[in-house]
Design a protein around this motif. Structure first.
Motif, PDB file in Angstrom:
ATOM      1  N   ARG A 316      -6.898  55.302 -44.358  1.00 48.24           N
ATOM      2  CA  ARG A 316      -6.892  56.700 -43.727  1.00 48.24           C
ATOM      3  C   ARG A 316      -7.883  57.633 -44.481  1.00 48.24           C
ATOM      4  O   ARG A 316      -8.385  57.083 -45.438  1.00 48.24           O
ATOM      5  N   PRO A 317      -8.129  58.683 -44.201  1.00 50.54           N
ATOM      6  CA  PRO A 317      -8.987  59.784 -44.784  1.00 50.54           C
ATOM      7  C   PRO A 317      -8.415  59.867 -45.970  1.00 50.54           C
ATOM      8  O   PRO A 317      -9.557  60.256 -46.809  1.00 50.54           O
ATOM      9  N   MET A 318      -7.243  60.076 -46.354  1.00 56.06           N
ATOM     10  CA  MET A 318      -6.820  60.207 -47.745  1.00 56.06           C
ATOM     11  C   MET A 318      -6.485  58.798 -48.315  1.00 56.06           C
ATOM     12  O   MET A 318      -6.285  57.863 -47.787  1.00 56.06           O
ATOM     13  N   PRO A 319      -6.416  58.754 -49.854  1.00 58.63           N
ATOM     14  CA  PRO A 319      -6.150  57.610 -50.421  1.00 58.63           C
ATOM     15  C   PRO A 319      -4.996  57.237 -50.564  1.00 58.63           C
ATOM     16  O   PRO A 319      -4.024  58.030 -50.565  1.00 58.63           O
ATOM     17  N   SER A 320      -4.410  56.182 -50.862  1.00 54.75           N
ATOM     18  CA  SER A 320      -2.946  55.738 -51.027  1.00 54.75           C
ATOM     19  C   SER A 320      -3.038  54.565 -52.100  1.00 54.75           C
ATOM     20  O   SER A 320      -3.822  53.750 -51.967  1.00 54.75           O
ATOM     21  N   GLY A 321      -1.893  54.511 -53.039  1.00 53.92           N
ATOM     22  CA  GLY A 321      -2.121  53.206 -53.883  1.00 53.92           C
ATOM     23  C   GLY A 321      -1.798  52.131 -53.202  1.00 53.92           C
ATOM     24  O   GLY A 321      -0.784  52.084 -52.424  1.00 53.92           O
ATOM     25  N   GLY A 322      -2.442  51.196 -53.432  1.00 52.22           N
ATOM     26  CA  GLY A 322      -2.357  49.844 -52.854  1.00 52.22           C
ATOM     27  C   GLY A 322      -2.526  49.714 -51.315  1.00 52.22           C
ATOM     28  O   GLY A 322      -2.441  48.683 -50.741  1.00 52.22           O
ATOM     29  N   SER A 323      -3.179  51.001 -50.700  1.00 49.56           N
ATOM     30  CA  SER A 323      -3.516  51.110 -49.277  1.00 49.56           C
ATOM     31  C   SER A 323      -2.087  51.098 -48.550  1.00 49.56           C
ATOM     32  O   SER A 323      -2.317  50.490 -47.257  1.00 49.56           O
TER      33      SER A 323
END
Length: 473
Positions: A316-323
């Protein structure tokens, strides 16, 4: 250790301290196997081996343990045994218990994380339980824990009397029980004039908040930490995007990102101009195209891929832990040009809005709560309700799962703030919400998917007042 105590007005009572190896321990061929791993103990004398085997089977008091060692190794073997016992305590491989006058277990010190179980001395003088200690039911017993401690005290029904006394300063508690509580970090010594929990640092923390903070920021205090896949053997991973719901979806226009990049201000200008705006323009409300552009630029799924663990992951446009990207956005629409009022869910994989609920008694509390939290005089044009599909994170992560979700909420807040500012929209993040009201409006099981954040969104009024001094933003 055996101690006889006499309380005023009562008869003498004897309390005995006992020890055993951690539950599930096995000793065979010079190897001690526990849930923490395998410890090789070579060339142990017969008495020490006999003591270890007996401690895998149950609790023994000090006299019984010494008797086994002396019977096999003589008096000289006691020193070597004490050295080995100290090593086992330092590794958290022993459990210490107290039995009451009737011989029934009263309390047991157990390792719930990674830490030593060497007993501390009982405090002299009055003592009481820490104001931050929490009593939790688990596996048929009550467990007393102090924030950040890798140890806990399991309590039987017979301990209730002493716990009640220890809610205030008292000297009427058996020393063996005090040693367990002190070792677990759940006891305050000193008396009312020397209370270690009267300082600002201790007083300002609510016990539940401190327990959450300590548990998630002290890896040694938890049995597992990080990507341990605690539920992989029980549930399959959830898909990156939630399945489509019923009802006709509302397709959203796809914005031209190249054209947007050519006309929008720089990142520095956006950051410097970012503010929380709590007023909307009722004469020119937010449009469907603007709402769609904001969602596309912040939370759409650009692509999916399969991780090495088999979980479907997303970009996504923003990050996330572990995707893992567990966050979902539910626009609650009151006044948006081109879109009927109601509650929708944004489908990030298809870039469309799916209807969830029409305006009514179920959605009204959510609108009112957002209006009151943002200190607005009228209803917000749109409330972006942020929900988490908890299983996306909890399938993989242990102990840090929920704080990771909260970090993601902060990332989403900032991303929405920056894009809305660049678009010239009014946005304001809220500090709290009601997951019960969200569940009532959506029909979602709050333990599977619950609200974790809220923002109000709308058109910016032509003459915007100064940011509220109350919010400091």
């Amino acid at each position: 250790m055996t101690i006889t105590t006499t309380d005023p007005g009562t008869t003498a009572a004897t309390y005995t301290g006992t020890t055993r190896l951690v539950r599930g321990a096995a000793f065979e061929d010079g190897q001690l196997t526990t849930r923490f791993g395998t410890l090789r103990l070579k060339a142990l004398p017969a008495g020490a081996e006999a003591a270890l085997r007996a401690l895998t089977e149950g609790d023994l008091d000090e006299a019984a343990i010494s008797g086994l060692v002396v019977a096999g190794d003589g008096e000289a073997g006691l020193l070597r045994w004490q050295m080995l016992r100290g090593r086992l305590d330092a590794m958290g491989l022993l459990e210490h218990a107290v039995t009451g006058p009737d011989g029934a277990p009263l309390a047991r010190l157990v390792a719930v994380g990674r830490g030593g179980t060497t007993l501390r001395p009982a405090p002299r003088g009055p003592a009481r339980l820490s104001r931050h200690a929490l009593l939790l039911p688990a596996d048929g017993v009550l467990t007393l824990r102090a924030p950040g401690s890798p140890l806990a005290v399991e309590l039987s029904a017979g301990a209730a009397e002493f716990l009640t006394r220890l809610t205030d300063w008292t000297e009427r508690t058996p020393a063996p029980l005090l040693r367990l509580l002190a070792t677990a970090g759940a006891l305050n010594p000193g008396g009312p004039d020397a209370d270690p929990e009267t300082g600002r640092g201790a007083v300002q923390w609510d016990p539940v908040d401190l327990a959450f903070h300590a548990r998630t920021r002290t890896p040694a205090a938890a049995p597992g930490y990080g990507g341990t896949y605690p539920h992989a053997d029980r549930f399959p991973p959830e898909p990156a995007a939630a399945p489509a719901g019923g009802g006709p979806a509302v397709p959203l226009p796809v914005p031209d990102l190249d054209a947007i990049a050519a006309r929008e201000p720089s990142l520095t200008e956006v950051l410097e101009g970012r503010t929380s705006t709590r007023a909307h323009d009722p004469e020119a409300p937010l449009t469907l195209a603007q709402l769609g552009e904001l969602l596309y630029r912040t939370v759409r799924i650009r692509s999916t891929f399969t991780g090495s663990d088999g979980q479907e992951l997303a970009d996504r446009p923003m990050p996330s832990g572990g995707s893992v990207h567990e966050l979902e956005v539910y626009p609650l629409v009151t006044n948006c040009a081109g879109l009927e009022p109601g509650l929708y869910r944004y489908a990030p994989d298809r870039h469309e809005l799916q209807p969830v609920a029409a305006p009514g008694p179920a959605t009204a509390p959510l609108v009112k709560e957002a209006r009151d939290a943002a200190m607005m005089t009228g209803d917000p044009q749109v409330v972006l309700l942020v929900a988490a599909r908890f299983g996306r994170v909890m399938w993989k992560y242990e102990t840090v799962a929920y704080p990771l979700i909260l970090k993601h909420v902060g990332v989403l807040y900032q991303t929405v703030y920056l894009v809305a500012t660049a678009m010239g929209l009014a946005v304001c993040g809220l500090g709290g919400g009601d997951t019960t009201a969200f569940a009532a409006a959506t029909g979602r099981d709050p333990l599977l998917e619950g609200s974790v954040g809220e923002l109000v969104l709308g058109s910016r009024p032509p003459a915007q007042p100064e940011p509220s001094a109350v919010a400091g933003d």
